[in-house]
Write a protein that holds these residues in place. Structure first.
Motif, PDB file in Angstrom:
ATOM      1  N   ALA A  42     -16.278   2.367  25.540  1.00  0.00           N
ATOM      2  CA  ALA A  42     -17.686   2.167  25.186  1.00  0.00           C
ATOM      3  C   ALA A  42     -17.845   0.906  24.341  1.00  0.00           C
ATOM      4  CB  ALA A  42     -18.214   3.384  24.436  1.00  0.00           C
ATOM      5  N   GLU A  43     -16.923   0.686  23.413  1.00  0.00           N
ATOM      6  CA  GLU A  43     -16.978  -0.520  22.580  1.00  0.00           C
ATOM      7  C   GLU A  43     -16.681  -1.761  23.413  1.00  0.00           C
ATOM      8  OE1 GLU A  43     -18.287  -0.080  19.708  1.00  0.00           O
ATOM      9  OE2 GLU A  43     -18.095   2.093  19.903  1.00  0.00           O
ATOM     10  N   LEU A  44     -15.762  -1.643  24.349  1.00  0.00           N
ATOM     11  CA  LEU A  44     -15.445  -2.743  25.259  1.00  0.00           C
ATOM     12  C   LEU A  44     -16.694  -3.179  26.018  1.00  0.00           C
ATOM     13  CD1 LEU A  44     -13.632  -4.622  26.990  1.00  0.00           C
ATOM     14  CD2 LEU A  44     -13.029  -2.608  28.347  1.00  0.00           C
ATOM     15  N   GLY A  45     -17.425  -2.209  26.565  1.00  0.00           N
ATOM     16  CA  GLY A  45     -18.647  -2.533  27.303  1.00  0.00           C
ATOM     17  C   GLY A  45     -19.676  -3.229  26.433  1.00  0.00           C
ATOM     18  N   ALA A  46     -19.816  -2.781  25.194  1.00  0.00           N
ATOM     19  CA  ALA A  46     -20.804  -3.374  24.285  1.00  0.00           C
ATOM     20  C   ALA A  46     -20.435  -4.802  23.916  1.00  0.00           C
ATOM     21  CB  ALA A  46     -20.934  -2.516  23.029  1.00  0.00           C
TER      22      ALA A  46
END
Length: 197
Positions: free
Chosen positions: A142-146
């Motif tokens: 999720a952090e990667l996508g953000a």
């Protein structure tokens, strides 16, 4: 658990040490980047990634300690020094857009490493540790996508994307030197390209 399940495979042992170092490197480096990009979507995404990676290390420590594996002081210390080196050399001389794109690779490395660790645990029939690694890989995804989205959005501000990370004299000088080396490289490539054509 069987005796084999209570021991990490050597590949896991090395990969967990790598995870400690890479996570600390991300925390150290992204903390600096988030400060330099405060008030931007990239800065906010980096701050959230730092917080989540700190939680990962807190949760990881007792898990690996149960197998006799610890990440401090050396593995995490190496990660912090790598972050210092990157900040001193690459982050100062590169455009903000490039620095943020490389930040995406930092967290991509962690998620891939956690996914591989899950498979290594499964190979020993250690479903509990595999589940732990899968859960954290998902949380960091999720952090990667953000961060990836923030890096892409930075393209909407070409001047900021091309600027040094911050406006300090040292950063401006290193960034200017980076542009000089880049211009020399472009000139050489242009000459070689004309001769080939």
């Amino acid at each position: 658990m069987t005796d084999e399940q209570t021991k990490l495979h050597p590949a896991e042992h090395r990969a967990y040490r790598e995870l400690y170092a890479a996570a600390r490197q991300l925390i150290h480096r992204w903390g600096r980047l988030a400060s330099a990009l405060a008030g931007t979507p990239a800065g906010e995404s980096l701050e959230r990634g730092v917080a989540e990676t700190e939680r990962l290390l807190e949760a990881l420590e007792p898990r690996t300690a149960a197998y006799g594996l610890h990440g401090r002081p050396l593995a995490e210390g190496v990660g912090a020094r790598v972050a210092d080196l990157r900040a001193a050399l690459a982050d100062r001389s590169a455009d903000t857009g490039l620095v943020v794109r490389f930040a995406v690779l930092d967290i991509e490395h962690l998620t891939t490493l956690l996914q591989q660790l899950a498979e290594l645990a499964r190979a020993r029939q250690d479903q509990e540790l595999a589940g732990f690694c899968e859960e954290w890989a998902g949380r960091l995804e999720a952090e990667l996508g953000a961060v990836r989205e923030a890096a892409v959005q930075l393209g909407a501000d070409p001047d900021r994307a091309a600027a040094p990370l911050d406006d300090s004299l040292l950063n401006r000088g290193a960034h200017g030197l980076g542009w000089v080396f880049g211009s020399v490289g472009e000139g050489i490539d242009r000459l070689v390209g004309r001769r080939r054509g």
